[in-house]
Write an enzyme that holds these catalytic residues in place. Structure first.
Site, PDB file in Angstrom:
ATOM      1  CB  CYS A 136      10.996  25.875  65.589  1.00  0.00           C
ATOM      2  SG  CYS A 136      12.192  27.153  66.002  1.00  0.00           S
ATOM      3  CG  HIS A 137      13.215  25.130  70.265  1.00  0.00           C
ATOM      4  ND1 HIS A 137      13.455  26.257  69.498  1.00  0.00           N
ATOM      5  CD2 HIS A 137      14.311  24.975  71.054  1.00  0.00           C
ATOM      6  CE1 HIS A 137      14.638  26.762  69.822  1.00  0.00           C
ATOM      7  NE2 HIS A 137      15.178  26.007  70.759  1.00  0.00           N
TER       8      HIS A 137
END
Length: 202
Positions: A136-137
């Site tokens: 994800c991030h």
């Protein structure tokens, strides 16, 4: 390798493997919980490394533990510390008996990526050939550690331009492995992400 936890399994595919999951405030809860349980299920020992940094979770209370976006605290109250996981500080992580480092997403990576001790840990783990997995991030930390140039990677779409600007080769796939770096897109891709980590450690 000394045992940290009392329980792993029931499967034994990752027996004698140890993975560390590093989080700061406002991590994506499921991106900690799913890898923790999935890798423990396969026999790995899990170490969780909470870092006192980042956006303070709501409500703001002094000395509140590291907490995910949806309220999961670290230590995790519903899982006994020392059972399937243990807590360690960054300074207590020895790379000689660590096989993989996992970086969940959420807002946590935004804090982790500016901490020299985190970037040093990530770089040293990479240099020693350990698996570095970010979802994800999470790849924001890999960008700041200088590890993505020329690498095939994926992430949440908001990080795509950052990866490309850092010289990475972005691909829109659930999970991607390039050498000892594994990246994943979003929570829906956690099964593929974790399977890729398992395969890399066997």
């Amino acid at each position: 390798m000394p045992k940290y936890v009392r329980r792993t399994g029931p499967k034994r595919k990752l027996e004698n493997r140890r993975v560390a999951i590093i989080v700061a405030h406002e991590f994506e809860d499921v991106e900690l919980l799913y890898p923790f349980l999935r890798l423990s299920e396969e026999g790995a020992e899990v170490v969780i490394v909470p870092v006192e940094a980042g956006l303070h979770p709501r409500p703001s209370v002094k000395d509140k533990p590291i907490t995910g976006r949806y309220g999961t605290p670290v230590p995790m109250e519903v899982f006994e510390e020392g059972g399937r996981y243990t807590i360690r500080k960054i300074s207590q992580i020895g790379l000689e008996d660590l096989d993989a480092l996992i970086i969940p997403g959420g807002f946590s990576p935004d804090a982790l990526r500016i901490l020299p001790e985190v970037l040093e840990l990530v770089r040293k783990a990479y240099e020693k050939g350990k698996i570095i997995a970010a979802i994800c991030h999470g790849p924001q930390v890999l960008i700041s550690a200088g590890l993505v140039k020329g690498r095939k990677v994926t992430s949440y779409k908001a990080v795509k331009d950052d990866l490309i600007n850092a010289g990475a080769i972005f691909v829109d796939e659930p999970s991607v492995r390039d050498g000892n770096i594994i990246t994943g897109r979003v929570p829906d891709d956690l099964p593929e992400f974790c399977q890729m980590i398992i395969d890399a450690l066997t």
